[in-house]
Design an enzyme around this catalytic site. Structure first.
Site, PDB file in Angstrom:
ATOM      1  N   ASP A 249       0.795  -1.246   0.000  1.00 14.64           N
ATOM      2  CA  ASP A 249       0.000   0.000   0.000  1.00 14.64           C
ATOM      3  C   ASP A 249       0.825   1.292   0.000  1.00 14.64           C
ATOM      4  OD1 ASP A 249      -1.805  -2.048   0.298  1.00 14.64           O
ATOM      5  OD2 ASP A 249      -2.711  -1.311   2.129  1.00 14.64           O
TER       6      ASP A 249
ATOM      7  N   ASP B  41      -4.843  -1.034  -1.554  1.00 10.32           N
ATOM      8  CA  ASP B  41      -6.254  -0.889  -1.209  1.00 10.32           C
ATOM      9  C   ASP B  41      -6.960  -0.385  -2.459  1.00 10.32           C
ATOM     10  OD1 ASP B  41      -6.193  -1.709   1.410  1.00 10.32           O
ATOM     11  OD2 ASP B  41      -6.598   0.245   2.288  1.00 10.32           O
TER      12      ASP B  41
ATOM     13  N   HIS C 256     -10.771   0.353  -2.960  1.00 16.21           N
ATOM     14  CA  HIS C 256     -12.116   0.318  -2.398  1.00 16.21           C
ATOM     15  C   HIS C 256     -13.160   0.947  -3.316  1.00 16.21           C
ATOM     16  CE1 HIS C 256     -10.427  -0.998   1.332  1.00 16.21           C
ATOM     17  NE2 HIS C 256      -9.857   0.147   1.636  1.00 16.21           N
TER      18      HIS C 256
ATOM     19  N   HIS D 241     -17.822   1.418   0.334  1.00 14.40           N
ATOM     20  CA  HIS D 241     -17.177   0.414   1.181  1.00 14.40           C
ATOM     21  C   HIS D 241     -17.625   0.539   2.635  1.00 14.40           C
ATOM     22  CE1 HIS D 241     -13.938  -2.070   2.947  1.00 14.40           C
ATOM     23  NE2 HIS D 241     -14.093  -2.726   1.821  1.00 14.40           N
TER      24      HIS D 241
ATOM     25  N   HIS E 212     -10.785   6.377   1.686  1.00 17.11           N
ATOM     26  CA  HIS E 212      -9.402   6.316   1.214  1.00 17.11           C
ATOM     27  C   HIS E 212      -9.264   5.272   0.115  1.00 17.11           C
ATOM     28  CE1 HIS E 212      -9.620   3.092   4.196  1.00 17.11           C
ATOM     29  NE2 HIS E 212      -8.648   2.499   3.533  1.00 17.11           N
TER      30      HIS E 212
ATOM     31  N   LYS F  98      -6.916  -5.267  -2.930  1.00 19.43           N
ATOM     32  CA  LYS F  98      -7.682  -5.778  -1.786  1.00 19.43           C
ATOM     33  C   LYS F  98      -8.712  -4.745  -1.364  1.00 19.43           C
ATOM     34  CE  LYS F  98      -3.810  -4.435   1.203  1.00 19.43           C
ATOM     35  NZ  LYS F  98      -4.375  -3.541   2.196  1.00 19.43           N
TER      36      LYS F  98
ATOM     37  N   CYS G 173      -1.918  -2.790   7.744  1.00 18.75           N
ATOM     38  CA  CYS G 173      -1.868  -3.652   6.561  1.00 18.75           C
ATOM     39  C   CYS G 173      -0.572  -4.453   6.469  1.00 18.75           C
ATOM     40  CB  CYS G 173      -2.114  -2.823   5.301  1.00 18.75           C
ATOM     41  SG  CYS G 173      -3.810  -2.181   5.259  1.00 18.75           S
TER      42      CYS G 173
END
Length: 196
Positions: free
Chosen positions: A8, A46, A48, A52, A81, A106, A151
């Site tokens: 990330d 990430d 999203h 989410h 985010h 993810k 993470c």
């Protein structure tokens, strides 16, 4: 095969981002110094959707960093985010991205939060990272990124459960909460994780 997993390294986790990690941008130059030394470099991000479940904005009357019960589990609510296809979800512009062979996304399911690069938090959905690394013959890898206590930490935990040996590049890792990071470090060292 000498392998590096980048977790990330995205704009929203950098200073000025919506979920900034203090001095998070400092890891980019550290990564760039070493990235060419690896045979294989993979990255997690990430990714999203706007709706989410981990975003406080999707829960009326709730603020970022509050917790809720979601489907029987405690869920921390975050500022919006790394929304798909936004600047915040992009890699830091200075990162030497040409060395990254594959990207594992993810947090794509609006109903599942996903800290680890391997699985969502409920272990319902695999990202495919474990299978990919095993197919490449990888049994040990170095890891770094953001945030060290969230993470990166959960990626390491799942990696250990999958049978990988893990080494953490501390210079290229920053935590949202450094105190938590140090506590986690002590526990992970007991499980054979090396920090350097």
């Amino acid at each position: 095969m000498k392998t590096l997993v980048l977790v990330d390294v995205q704009n929203d986790f950098m200073p000025g981002g919506s979920l900034e990690v203090k001095e998070g941008n400092q890891i980019v130059s550290e990564i760039n110094k070493i990235i060419q030394n690896y045979d294989l470099v993979v990255a997690t991000v990430d990714w999203h959707p706007e709706n989410h479940m981990s975003f406080a904005s999707n829960h009326q009357g709730k603020n970022p960093f509050e917790s809720i019960d979601f489907k029987g589990s405690k869920q921390t609510l975050w500022p919006n985010h790394c929304v798909q296809n936004t600047e915040g979800a992009a890699f830091h512009p200075d990162l030497k991205q040409s060395y990254i062979e594959t990207i594992f996304r993810k947090g794509t399911n609006p109903e599942l939060d996903s800290y680890s690069g391997f699985y969502d938090n409920m272990h319902e959905k695999s990202t495919g990272l474990a299978g990919y690394l095993k197919e490449k013959g990888v049994s040990e890898f170095d890891v770094c990124g953001l945030a060290g206590d969230i993470c990166v930490y959960f990626t390491i935990k799942d990696a250990l459960d999958e049978g990988f040996k893990v080494n953490v590049i501390e210079q290229a890792t920053k935590a949202l909460d450094p105190v938590t990071f140090e506590k986690q470090k002590a526990k992970l060292k007991e499980r054979g994780v090396r920090y350097f």
